[in-house]
Design a protein around this motif. Structure first.
Motif, mmCIF file in Angstrom:
data_model
loop_
_atom_site.group_PDB
_atom_site.id
_atom_site.type_symbol
_atom_site.label_atom_id
_atom_site.label_comp_id
_atom_site.label_asym_id
_atom_site.label_seq_id
_atom_site.Cartn_x
_atom_site.Cartn_y
_atom_site.Cartn_z
ATOM 1 N N VAL A 43 0.903 -1.216 -0.078
ATOM 2 C CA VAL A 43 0.061 -0.022 0.090
ATOM 3 C C VAL A 43 0.836 1.509 0.045
ATOM 4 O O VAL A 43 0.837 2.154 -0.952
ATOM 5 C CB VAL A 43 -0.920 0.019 1.415
ATOM 6 N N LEU A 44 1.427 1.407 1.054
ATOM 7 C CA LEU A 44 2.456 2.733 1.133
ATOM 8 C C LEU A 44 3.511 2.969 0.230
ATOM 9 O O LEU A 44 3.789 4.219 0.014
ATOM 10 C CB LEU A 44 3.036 2.747 2.694
ATOM 11 N N MET A 45 4.296 1.950 -0.138
ATOM 12 C CA MET A 45 5.529 2.078 -0.909
ATOM 13 C C MET A 45 5.393 1.578 -2.289
ATOM 14 O O MET A 45 6.054 1.782 -3.240
ATOM 15 C CB MET A 45 6.694 1.779 -0.318
ATOM 16 N N GLY A 46 4.912 0.195 -2.117
ATOM 17 C CA GLY A 46 4.928 -0.744 -3.442
ATOM 18 C C GLY A 46 4.484 -0.205 -4.506
ATOM 19 O O GLY A 46 5.094 -0.359 -5.629
ATOM 20 N N PRO A 47 3.178 0.215 -4.769
ATOM 21 C CA PRO A 47 2.798 0.984 -6.090
ATOM 22 C C PRO A 47 3.676 1.960 -6.466
ATOM 23 O O PRO A 47 3.770 1.923 -7.861
ATOM 24 C CB PRO A 47 1.541 1.679 -5.644
ATOM 25 N N ALA A 48 4.164 3.062 -5.686
ATOM 26 C CA ALA A 48 5.156 3.943 -6.256
ATOM 27 C C ALA A 48 6.406 3.119 -6.767
ATOM 28 O O ALA A 48 6.975 3.444 -7.862
ATOM 29 C CB ALA A 48 5.570 4.826 -5.296
ATOM 30 N N LEU A 49 7.001 2.092 -6.035
ATOM 31 C CA LEU A 49 8.185 1.614 -6.565
ATOM 32 C C LEU A 49 7.814 0.890 -7.725
ATOM 33 O O LEU A 49 9.063 0.536 -8.666
ATOM 34 C CB LEU A 49 8.699 0.539 -5.394
ATOM 35 N N ARG A 50 6.999 0.206 -7.765
ATOM 36 C CA ARG A 50 6.437 -0.550 -9.180
ATOM 37 C C ARG A 50 6.603 0.405 -10.224
ATOM 38 O O ARG A 50 6.920 0.090 -11.422
ATOM 39 C CB ARG A 50 5.150 -1.182 -8.881
ATOM 40 N N ALA A 51 5.790 1.528 -10.164
ATOM 41 C CA ALA A 51 5.570 2.697 -11.070
ATOM 42 C C ALA A 51 7.023 3.190 -11.687
ATOM 43 O O ALA A 51 7.285 3.342 -12.724
ATOM 44 C CB ALA A 51 4.745 3.736 -10.880
ATOM 45 N N MET A 52 7.898 3.290 -10.689
ATOM 46 C CA MET A 52 9.287 3.887 -10.931
ATOM 47 C C MET A 52 9.948 2.866 -11.680
ATOM 48 O O MET A 52 10.944 3.220 -12.369
ATOM 49 C CB MET A 52 9.745 4.480 -9.664
ATOM 50 N N GLY A 53 10.203 1.665 -10.935
ATOM 51 C CA GLY A 53 11.032 0.636 -11.381
ATOM 52 C C GLY A 53 10.411 -0.301 -12.369
ATOM 53 O O GLY A 53 11.380 -0.991 -13.053
ATOM 54 N N ARG A 54 9.338 -0.575 -12.692
ATOM 55 C CA ARG A 54 8.769 -1.348 -13.634
ATOM 56 C C ARG A 54 9.508 -2.775 -13.424
ATOM 57 O O ARG A 54 9.915 -3.412 -14.475
ATOM 58 C CB ARG A 54 8.794 -1.105 -15.079
ATOM 59 N N PRO A 55 9.650 -3.164 -11.939
ATOM 60 C CA PRO A 55 10.264 -4.407 -11.731
ATOM 61 C C PRO A 55 9.844 -5.823 -12.324
ATOM 62 O O PRO A 55 8.435 -6.005 -12.326
ATOM 63 C CB PRO A 55 10.383 -4.369 -10.158
ATOM 64 N N ARG A 56 10.716 -6.602 -12.457
ATOM 65 C CA ARG A 56 10.557 -8.121 -12.833
ATOM 66 C C ARG A 56 11.456 -9.018 -12.168
ATOM 67 O O ARG A 56 12.459 -8.488 -12.189
ATOM 68 C CB ARG A 56 10.335 -8.337 -14.302
ATOM 69 N N ILE A 57 11.162 -10.137 -11.961
ATOM 70 C CA ILE A 57 11.987 -11.158 -11.290
ATOM 71 C C ILE A 57 11.998 -12.313 -12.094
ATOM 72 O O ILE A 57 11.022 -12.923 -12.419
ATOM 73 C CB ILE A 57 11.306 -11.583 -9.909
ATOM 74 N N GLU A 58 13.037 -12.937 -12.266
ATOM 75 C CA GLU A 58 13.387 -14.141 -13.035
ATOM 76 C C GLU A 58 14.000 -15.062 -11.986
ATOM 77 O O GLU A 58 14.739 -14.954 -11.160
ATOM 78 C CB GLU A 58 14.548 -13.518 -14.098
#
Length: 241
Positions: free
Chosen positions: A9-24
């Motif tokens: 909620v507090l940080m995850g959405p912003a981090l995803r928008a900023m880094g568009r992260p993916r995990i392999e």
């Protein structure tokens, strides 16, 4: 509760928008039981993106200064790091290594997932530096598997000298667990611990694609916070790998 609020909620959405992260290779992280994660370290946000992308809760060892700063800012900082799974350790003095080992063992004895940065500090130039042996000793003493994780792109979000974050693409590459059971009972042997550490660093080098430098990154840091070039310490006849 706060850990998952930060994450979703507090940080995850912003981090995803900023880094568009993916995990392999996420399946290489066990769904339960004690395990150590060995990660390269490019930026402060490494400790945010790894918990964000892993399904299990991850604990980190953090320097005690994050928990002892004075004033209102210090109280907020202590609450934030405690709530987000950081465990304070004293990195100064002769007992520092023993304190870190004890703190890490408590996490592993409870079946937790503990992440350590074997380089000991952030890379000053994006290259992979020589690993310290504390993680190896912890793995040998607890019998825990070591999972190599390469962070790719986190150093481009907030490069030195910048204020605002720069949106980029972050990738986390999780390698197959490393089993060091063949060295059972050899914890404390500095040659074995160095061999284990070098094997971990080799796995990180292959995952990340970073150039390897066979000196400790901490040796490059000056008192004023600036960094000396690795080549100035190693000399022209000792190129990085």
């Amino acid at each position: 509760m706060w850990y998952f609020l930060f994450k979703y909620v507090l940080m995850g959405p912003a981090l995803r928008a900023m880094g568009r992260p993916r995990i392999e290779g996420h399946d290489n992280i066990p769904s339960d039981g004690a395990a150590l994660i060995a990660s390269n370290h490019l930026a402060v946000v490494d400790s945010f993106y790894l918990p964000l992308m892993a399904r299990r809760r991850i604990y980190f060892l953090a320097k005690s200064e994050y928990f002892t700063a004075p004033g209102l800012k210090g109280k907020f900082q202590k609450w934030f790091f405690s709530s987000s799974g950081q465990i304070p350790i004293d990195r100064s003095g002769a007992s520092a290594a023993a304190g870190a080992l004890s703190a890490g063992r408590r996490v592993l004895d409870g079946g937790g997932l503990l992440c350590l940065y074997p380089e000991g500090t952030r890379s000053p130039d994006g290259r992979l530096y020589k690993g310290k042996t504390g993680l190896a000793r912890m793995a040998l003493e607890t019998g825990s598997p070591v999972i190599p994780v390469a962070m790719v792109g986190t150093d481009r979000i907030n490069p030195p000298g910048t204020i605002l974050p720069r949106p980029t693409r972050i990738t986390l590459k999780v390698g197959e667990p490393l089993d060091f059971s063949r060295y059972e009972g050899m914890a404390g042997n500095r040659f074995i611990e160095r061999a284990v550490t070098d094997e971990i660093m080799y796995a990180l080098m292959r995952l990340s694609g970073q150039q390897y430098v066979d000196i400790y990154a901490a040796k490059l840091k000056n008192d004023d916070g600036s960094y000396t070039k690795a080549e100035d310490i190693m000399g022209p006849d000792q190129p990085a790998a």
